[in-house]
Design a protein around this motif. Structure first.
Motif, PDB file in Angstrom:
ATOM      1  N   LYS A  41      25.844 -26.913 -35.078  1.00  0.00           N
ATOM      2  CA  LYS A  41      27.068 -26.373 -35.667  1.00  0.00           C
ATOM      3  C   LYS A  41      28.082 -26.042 -34.577  1.00  0.00           C
ATOM      4  CE  LYS A  41      28.771 -22.680 -38.628  1.00  0.00           C
ATOM      5  NZ  LYS A  41      28.436 -21.474 -39.374  1.00  0.00           N
ATOM      6  N   HIS A  46      29.211 -30.400 -39.133  1.00  0.00           N
ATOM      7  CA  HIS A  46      29.397 -29.689 -40.402  1.00  0.00           C
ATOM      8  C   HIS A  46      28.054 -29.706 -41.130  1.00  0.00           C
ATOM      9  CE1 HIS A  46      33.811 -29.595 -40.043  1.00  0.00           C
ATOM     10  NE2 HIS A  46      33.584 -30.666 -39.304  1.00  0.00           N
ATOM     11  N   HIS A  50      20.735 -25.953 -43.307  1.00  0.00           N
ATOM     12  CA  HIS A  50      20.392 -25.339 -42.017  1.00  0.00           C
ATOM     13  C   HIS A  50      18.900 -25.504 -41.739  1.00  0.00           C
ATOM     14  CE1 HIS A  50      20.162 -22.397 -38.766  1.00  0.00           C
ATOM     15  NE2 HIS A  50      21.497 -22.437 -38.726  1.00  0.00           N
TER      16      HIS A  50
END
Length: 175
Positions: A41, A46, A50
């Motif tokens: 990130k 983008h 996660h």
């Protein structure tokens, strides 16, 4: 250029972040997106998902979270269809990434695998998947390039991201 990157582990996030920084020098207009962590990130990726939501250790942990894993996989597949990346770079995380590589192949998306599964240590079953579903492998051990070439897999030795930082080891490798 629209580039998808996927890793599901903190170490892959670290290597992916460094990779993106270098790729931005070559392709400053490129758009990077996919699954990663804070280092990716911070490098400008983008994030769709996660790594903290992907990192699992042990077979029981994985089995317990199979519905979530399949949901994550389906979500990224939907996003691939929507965003139509020009290139995909898969980083480590073989249980997930080899399945995604198969999907990407069906979509006609060129795929690079960076930090391949240790096919030379755990058997050659995954070699077939690398051959069928990837266009190039970027390997971190010099012998991996020769190993994969025996199977007709395009591979390039790019160095080990950690060993290259240790001067004594790096000096030995040059001799």
């Amino acid at each position: 250029m629209n580039i998808l990157l996927i890793t599901g582990e903190p170490s892959g996030d670290s290597h992916g972040g460094k990779l993106v920084k270098e790729l931005k020098k070559l392709y400053p207009e490129a758009f990077f997106w996919g699954i990663g962590g804070n280092e990716m990130k911070d490098a400008g990726v983008h994030l769709s998902q996660h790594v903290k939501d992907h990192s699992l250790i042990g077979a029981i942990e994985i089995i317990k979270h199979l519905p979530r894993i399949f949901s994550q996989m389906n979500a990224i597949k939907r996003e691939v269809v929507k965003r139509k990346p020009d290139l995909a770079i898969l980083i480590d995380y073989p249980g997930f990434n080899l399945k995604i590589a198969e999907f990407l192949k069906k979509q006609g998306i060129p795929t690079i695998y960076y930090i391949i599964p240790q096919v030379w240590a755990w058997g050659e079953a995954r070699v077939n998947a690398l051959k069928k579903f990837t266009d190039k492998c970027l390997v971190i051990f010099n012998f991996e390039q020769a190993f994969l070439s025996k199977f007709g897999i395009s591979a390039e030795f790019v160095g080990h991201p950690l060993i290259d930082k240790v001067p004594a080891i790096n000096a030995d490798r040059k001799n």
